[in-house]
Design a protein around this motif. Structure first.
Motif, PDB file in Angstrom:
ATOM      1  N   VAL A  22       0.846  -1.195   0.000  1.00 50.44           N
ATOM      2  CA  VAL A  22       0.000   0.000   0.000  1.00 50.44           C
ATOM      3  C   VAL A  22       0.882   1.247   0.000  1.00 50.44           C
ATOM      4  O   VAL A  22       0.636   2.188  -0.756  1.00 50.44           O
ATOM      5  CB  VAL A  22      -0.969   0.004   1.202  1.00 50.44           C
ATOM      6  CG1 VAL A  22      -1.690   1.334   1.324  1.00 50.44           C
ATOM      7  CG2 VAL A  22      -1.973  -1.129   1.075  1.00 50.44           C
ATOM      8  N   LEU A  44      -2.724  -2.466  -7.282  1.00 49.99           N
ATOM      9  CA  LEU A  44      -2.671  -2.864  -5.875  1.00 49.99           C
ATOM     10  C   LEU A  44      -3.796  -3.834  -5.563  1.00 49.99           C
ATOM     11  O   LEU A  44      -3.588  -4.853  -4.908  1.00 49.99           O
ATOM     12  CB  LEU A  44      -2.754  -1.630  -4.969  1.00 49.99           C
ATOM     13  CG  LEU A  44      -2.833  -1.892  -3.475  1.00 49.99           C
ATOM     14  CD1 LEU A  44      -1.543  -2.531  -2.982  1.00 49.99           C
ATOM     15  CD2 LEU A  44      -3.113  -0.595  -2.728  1.00 49.99           C
ATOM     16  N   MET A  77      -0.754   1.059   8.773  1.00 48.51           N
ATOM     17  CA  MET A  77      -1.204   2.140   7.901  1.00 48.51           C
ATOM     18  C   MET A  77      -1.405   3.439   8.689  1.00 48.51           C
ATOM     19  O   MET A  77      -1.096   4.518   8.192  1.00 48.51           O
ATOM     20  CB  MET A  77      -2.479   1.729   7.174  1.00 48.51           C
ATOM     21  CG  MET A  77      -2.233   0.645   6.136  1.00 48.51           C
ATOM     22  SD  MET A  77      -3.732   0.069   5.328  1.00 48.51           S
ATOM     23  CE  MET A  77      -4.171   1.517   4.388  1.00 48.51           C
ATOM     24  N   TYR A  82      -1.883   7.369   7.012  1.00 46.70           N
ATOM     25  CA  TYR A  82      -3.096   7.288   6.190  1.00 46.70           C
ATOM     26  C   TYR A  82      -4.285   7.774   7.007  1.00 46.70           C
ATOM     27  O   TYR A  82      -4.333   7.578   8.220  1.00 46.70           O
ATOM     28  CB  TYR A  82      -3.338   5.848   5.722  1.00 46.70           C
ATOM     29  CG  TYR A  82      -2.385   5.408   4.655  1.00 46.70           C
ATOM     30  CD1 TYR A  82      -2.622   5.702   3.325  1.00 46.70           C
ATOM     31  CD2 TYR A  82      -1.233   4.699   4.970  1.00 46.70           C
ATOM     32  CE1 TYR A  82      -1.748   5.309   2.325  1.00 46.70           C
ATOM     33  CE2 TYR A  82      -0.338   4.303   3.991  1.00 46.70           C
ATOM     34  CZ  TYR A  82      -0.609   4.604   2.671  1.00 46.70           C
ATOM     35  OH  TYR A  82       0.261   4.221   1.696  1.00 46.70           O
ATOM     36  N   PHE A  90     -10.204   0.020   4.400  1.00 45.70           N
ATOM     37  CA  PHE A  90      -9.253  -0.932   3.836  1.00 45.70           C
ATOM     38  C   PHE A  90      -9.211  -2.206   4.670  1.00 45.70           C
ATOM     39  O   PHE A  90      -9.217  -3.310   4.121  1.00 45.70           O
ATOM     40  CB  PHE A  90      -7.860  -0.298   3.767  1.00 45.70           C
ATOM     41  CG  PHE A  90      -6.857  -1.141   3.044  1.00 45.70           C
ATOM     42  CD1 PHE A  90      -6.710  -1.041   1.679  1.00 45.70           C
ATOM     43  CD2 PHE A  90      -6.067  -2.049   3.729  1.00 45.70           C
ATOM     44  CE1 PHE A  90      -5.794  -1.832   1.003  1.00 45.70           C
ATOM     45  CE2 PHE A  90      -5.149  -2.839   3.069  1.00 45.70           C
ATOM     46  CZ  PHE A  90      -5.012  -2.728   1.703  1.00 45.70           C
TER      47      PHE A  90
END
Length: 107
Positions: A22, A44, A77, A82, A90
């Motif tokens: 990612v 991805l 993440m 993020y 996600f």
């Protein structure tokens, strides 16, 4: 008694791979000149789909391992910066993929 119920080395390795993919494909803060975000997201998606199928065929996932995988991906993440809505979405999508892939018949 529990055998491999709590052995999560392979789950941790897979979660780390997902976070790295990612980060590589969709950086948390893309530079203004970043092009083809949609193409990167599609690649991805395909990469994670393929790897998830392989992973679920080689690793028996129980509820603990699924929860650990989602939590490790969320933590990784979030640490990279993020946004929280993206991270939650996600991780839920990842769990849905794992669930669907684990129900596929073995070939």
């Amino acid at each position: 008694m529990f055998g491999s119920f709590f052995k999560t080395a392979d789950v941790d390795q897979y979660a780390d791979w997902i976070v790295a993919e990612v980060k590589r494909s969709l950086p948390p803060r893309p530079s203004p000149g970043t092009k083809n975000i949609a193409d990167r997201a599609e690649k991805l998606n395909l990469s994670i789909s393929k790897k998830t199928g392989e992973f679920t065929r080689s690793t028996k996932l129980n509820i603990y391992k699924k929860a650990r995988l989602a939590a490790r991906v969320r933590e990784g993440m979030t640490a990279l910066g993020y946004p929280e809505p993206f991270v939650k979405s996600f991780s839920f999508d990842l769990l849905a993929r794992l669930q669907a892939a684990s129900k596929q018949p073995s070939r």
